[in-house]
Motif scaffolding. Sequence first.
Motif, PDB file in Angstrom:
ATOM      1  N   CYS A 294      22.652  18.945   8.358  1.00  0.00           N
ATOM      2  CA  CYS A 294      23.594  18.537   7.327  1.00  0.00           C
ATOM      3  C   CYS A 294      23.996  19.753   6.506  1.00  0.00           C
ATOM      4  N   GLY A 295      25.140  19.704   5.831  1.00  0.00           N
ATOM      5  CA  GLY A 295      25.540  20.792   4.954  1.00  0.00           C
ATOM      6  C   GLY A 295      24.822  20.708   3.634  1.00  0.00           C
ATOM      7  N   GLY A 296      24.929  21.764   2.825  1.00  0.00           N
ATOM      8  CA  GLY A 296      24.324  21.777   1.498  1.00  0.00           C
ATOM      9  C   GLY A 296      22.915  22.236   1.521  1.00  0.00           C
ATOM     10  N   GLY A 297      22.288  22.332   0.346  1.00  0.00           N
ATOM     11  CA  GLY A 297      20.890  22.745   0.234  1.00  0.00           C
ATOM     12  C   GLY A 297      20.770  23.862  -0.761  1.00  0.00           C
ATOM     13  N   ALA A 298      19.540  24.301  -1.030  1.00  0.00           N
ATOM     14  CA  ALA A 298      19.274  25.373  -1.989  1.00  0.00           C
ATOM     15  C   ALA A 298      19.810  26.669  -1.465  1.00  0.00           C
ATOM     16  N   SER A 299      20.201  27.537  -2.373  1.00  0.00           N
ATOM     17  CA  SER A 299      20.677  28.858  -1.957  1.00  0.00           C
ATOM     18  C   SER A 299      19.510  29.704  -1.507  1.00  0.00           C
ATOM     19  N   GLY A 300      19.805  30.785  -0.723  1.00  0.00           N
ATOM     20  CA  GLY A 300      18.755  31.676  -0.239  1.00  0.00           C
ATOM     21  C   GLY A 300      18.247  31.255   1.120  1.00  0.00           C
ATOM     22  N   PRO A 301      17.255  31.965   1.692  1.00  0.00           N
ATOM     23  CA  PRO A 301      16.729  31.651   3.025  1.00  0.00           C
ATOM     24  C   PRO A 301      16.149  30.250   3.043  1.00  0.00           C
ATOM     25  N   SER A 302      16.180  29.630   4.214  1.00  0.00           N
ATOM     26  CA  SER A 302      15.652  28.279   4.379  1.00  0.00           C
ATOM     27  C   SER A 302      14.793  28.210   5.615  1.00  0.00           C
ATOM     28  N   SER A 303      13.988  27.132   5.737  1.00  0.00           N
ATOM     29  CA  SER A 303      13.119  26.965   6.910  1.00  0.00           C
ATOM     30  C   SER A 303      13.909  26.321   8.032  1.00  0.00           C
ATOM     31  N   ALA A 304      13.277  26.245   9.245  1.00  0.00           N
ATOM     32  CA  ALA A 304      13.960  25.677  10.409  1.00  0.00           C
ATOM     33  C   ALA A 304      13.063  24.653  11.074  1.00  0.00           C
ATOM     34  N   LEU A 305      13.601  23.460  11.333  1.00  0.00           N
ATOM     35  CA  LEU A 305      12.863  22.456  12.091  1.00  0.00           C
ATOM     36  C   LEU A 305      13.155  22.565  13.581  1.00  0.00           C
ATOM     37  N   HIS A 306      14.339  23.026  13.963  1.00  0.00           N
ATOM     38  CA  HIS A 306      14.750  23.074  15.368  1.00  0.00           C
ATOM     39  C   HIS A 306      15.408  24.416  15.664  1.00  0.00           C
ATOM     40  N   ASP A 307      15.461  24.755  16.957  1.00  0.00           N
ATOM     41  CA  ASP A 307      16.082  26.014  17.362  1.00  0.00           C
ATOM     42  C   ASP A 307      17.565  26.009  17.026  1.00  0.00           C
TER      43      ASP A 307
ATOM     44  N   ASP B 146      25.123  19.588  -8.469  1.00  0.00           N
ATOM     45  CA  ASP B 146      25.361  20.997  -8.134  1.00  0.00           C
ATOM     46  C   ASP B 146      24.634  21.397  -6.856  1.00  0.00           C
ATOM     47  N   ASN B 147      24.147  20.379  -6.148  1.00  0.00           N
ATOM     48  CA  ASN B 147      23.454  20.603  -4.874  1.00  0.00           C
ATOM     49  C   ASN B 147      22.154  21.373  -5.065  1.00  0.00           C
ATOM     50  N   ARG B 148      21.521  21.208  -6.234  1.00  0.00           N
ATOM     51  CA  ARG B 148      20.243  21.845  -6.486  1.00  0.00           C
ATOM     52  C   ARG B 148      19.130  20.830  -6.246  1.00  0.00           C
TER      53      ARG B 148
ATOM     54  N   ILE C  73       0.878  -1.174   0.000  1.00  0.00           N
ATOM     55  CA  ILE C  73       0.000   0.000   0.000  1.00  0.00           C
ATOM     56  C   ILE C  73       0.901   1.205   0.000  1.00  0.00           C
ATOM     57  N   ILE C  74       0.808   2.012  -0.993  1.00  0.00           N
ATOM     58  CA  ILE C  74       1.738   3.139  -1.153  1.00  0.00           C
ATOM     59  C   ILE C  74       0.938   4.424  -1.163  1.00  0.00           C
ATOM     60  N   ILE C  75       1.367   5.325  -0.293  1.00  0.00           N
ATOM     61  CA  ILE C  75       0.819   6.690  -0.348  1.00  0.00           C
ATOM     62  C   ILE C  75       1.961   7.586  -0.761  1.00  0.00           C
ATOM     63  N   LEU C  76       1.885   8.158  -1.913  1.00  0.00           N
ATOM     64  CA  LEU C  76       2.983   8.970  -2.436  1.00  0.00           C
ATOM     65  C   LEU C  76       2.476  10.372  -2.675  1.00  0.00           C
ATOM     66  N   ILE C  77       3.114  11.280  -1.982  1.00  0.00           N
ATOM     67  CA  ILE C  77       2.731  12.687  -2.153  1.00  0.00           C
ATOM     68  C   ILE C  77       3.886  13.363  -2.859  1.00  0.00           C
ATOM     69  N   SER C  78       3.723  13.741  -4.072  1.00  0.00           N
ATOM     70  CA  SER C  78       4.819  14.315  -4.867  1.00  0.00           C
ATOM     71  C   SER C  78       4.526  15.763  -5.157  1.00  0.00           C
ATOM     72  N   TYR C  79       5.543  16.504  -5.223  1.00  0.00           N
ATOM     73  CA  TYR C  79       5.426  17.927  -5.533  1.00  0.00           C
ATOM     74  C   TYR C  79       6.380  18.265  -6.673  1.00  0.00           C
ATOM     75  N   LEU C  80       5.952  19.222  -7.513  1.00  0.00           N
ATOM     76  CA  LEU C  80       6.861  19.729  -8.528  1.00  0.00           C
ATOM     77  C   LEU C  80       7.915  20.608  -7.914  1.00  0.00           C
ATOM     78  N   GLY C  81       7.535  21.318  -6.843  1.00  0.00           N
ATOM     79  CA  GLY C  81       8.508  22.171  -6.128  1.00  0.00           C
ATOM     80  C   GLY C  81       9.265  21.348  -5.110  1.00  0.00           C
ATOM     81  N   MET C  82      10.001  22.030  -4.215  1.00  0.00           N
ATOM     82  CA  MET C  82      10.839  21.386  -3.200  1.00  0.00           C
ATOM     83  C   MET C  82      10.338  21.787  -1.827  1.00  0.00           C
ATOM     84  N   LEU C  83      10.464  20.851  -0.863  1.00  0.00           N
ATOM     85  CA  LEU C  83      10.165  21.130   0.548  1.00  0.00           C
ATOM     86  C   LEU C  83      11.483  21.446   1.216  1.00  0.00           C
ATOM     87  N   SER C  84      11.661  22.738   1.522  1.00  0.00           N
ATOM     88  CA  SER C  84      12.960  23.190   2.056  1.00  0.00           C
ATOM     89  C   SER C  84      12.944  23.145   3.575  1.00  0.00           C
TER      90      SER C  84
END
Length: 554
Positions: free
Chosen positions: A20-33, A190-192, A4-15
């Motif tokens: 960890c290092g790396g990620g999209a350039s520009g401001p990013s969201s925060a999960l922890h303080d 390219d870490n995109r 049973i597969i529930i797949l939620i796909s997006y054309l955009g990215m969940l930032s």
Amino acid sequence: MKYIIILISYLGMLSLVTNCGGGASGPSSALHDSPGEDTGFVHYFLATPQEVAPGADVTLSWNLPSATDIELLQIAGNLPAKGSQIVRPTQSTTYTIRAKSHTGRLITRQVQVDVRTQPVPNAIEYFWASHLTINAGEASILNWKANRCARVILEAIGQPQFTQTLPCVGSVEVRPTFSGLWTLRAFDQDNRPVGTSSLVIQVNPVPQPSPVIEAFWTNYLNLDAGSTANIYWTVRNASAVYLSTAPEVPQAASGSITVRPLQTTTYFLRALGVSGEVVSQQFTITVNTRLPEIRLFAADQPFLQPGQTTTLRWDVGFCSKVELIGDIRVTVGCSGSWTVAPSQTTNYNLIASGFNGEIVNQIITVTAVQPQALPTVEYFYADDSTVNLGQSTTLRWKVQNCGRVSIAGVNSAVLPCEGSAVVRPNGTQHYPLTAYSPDGQKQAVVDLAIGVLLPPPPAIEYFYASRTAIAWEESTTLYWKVSQAAKVELISATSEQVALQSAKEFQLVSTTSFRLRVTGLNGEVIEAPLTINVAPPTEQQLLDKLLKEMQKGG
């Protein structure tokens, strides 16, 4: 095998901000303080998807558990601590959330949404879980494959500190502690970001066990009124335990209590489970009614001389109240004692009441008897009725019909009826003798006085100086003679003890007062003053002294 597969796909990215290092350039969201900030302030702030076509829906979601005054700068009005908001950006936009922590600190988080005119294909081919619903403590295996990929990042929204960087194809076993969203993000060389996919794993909580009363009993199910019984209990899997003796007071999971029921009583034990389930047990203690039982009622001394005391003692069983009546009327406990001093023969009545009003009593008599004859002093004298100061003498006595003797000034509280004692009076002193008869009756019989001869007072025969007026730095000699003295002191700026007759030379630079203090053999103190007048120095004398000191130093 079928999954049973529930797949939620997006054309955009969940930032998401991760450790960890790396990620999209520009401001990013925060999960922890961030380090140094208020712990638990920002749980997460994210945008889904993070890359969209112009005007497409983007869901901004956040969870700030302990924050207040929450606001999105691009949207007016205060927001709840946890929620979401749909936005439709027509160009790339940085969204900012701002709030206050419980300590008053102002902290902001940002997330970037990129608006592209050309759709970006999702590089994640599949992302599924072996079990989408599990019980707490069980495992589920996550499987994935991403194309055009250099690495993927697996994150669990709401799971404490879970972020892993993994290969583009693989699987991993996870044991979530509660239900939550799992998100897989893919990145190229390219870490995109090139794709994102999410699924939800539902975690069922562990069922709570029912409360169990393992033991609830008493050591006596049948007892007499006024007696005590112990109640014991042991309970497990309970959030609270209550006993009918104190129905509003929580008890320990295991324990005991002592009760004294006056009538037949049923006792209840009630245990509450974590989920609200209630179990209870009960038993009944049967109380037997009996008449009060006077086991003891007696006087320590049933025959008394006038002025003497005796102690009444009693012990009563199966009683609720006891009264003692005679030359007194008091309410007392079921066992105890009371001291009385009757002036005449007296009956004492002990009245005991039972728990249901039954009454029993017992009477004893304390008899007053005639006193014994008073003691008689046969003799009481001193070997020497007059002594010199510091000398001693011996007191001698004999008393008939005597129990004991005391003499003021003799260091013994109890003396024999015939005896002697050495005394050393400091002055004329009285020694009253008090004789006590065998039954304790006392009578002061004799007051003996010892006279003390005191030595004559001290005398200063002479105290003078060879010269009482001298020039600066000249000398004079003091002469003195005293008699009948124990101590002689010569006092000026200092004090020194000197002989009874002597002389001493002094070189003086200023007028000086002397005192001769004499302490006599009888303790009396007398003094004689003497002043030596010293003329002030002349200028020439001061100059000569200075030159002499300079010559000594040079």
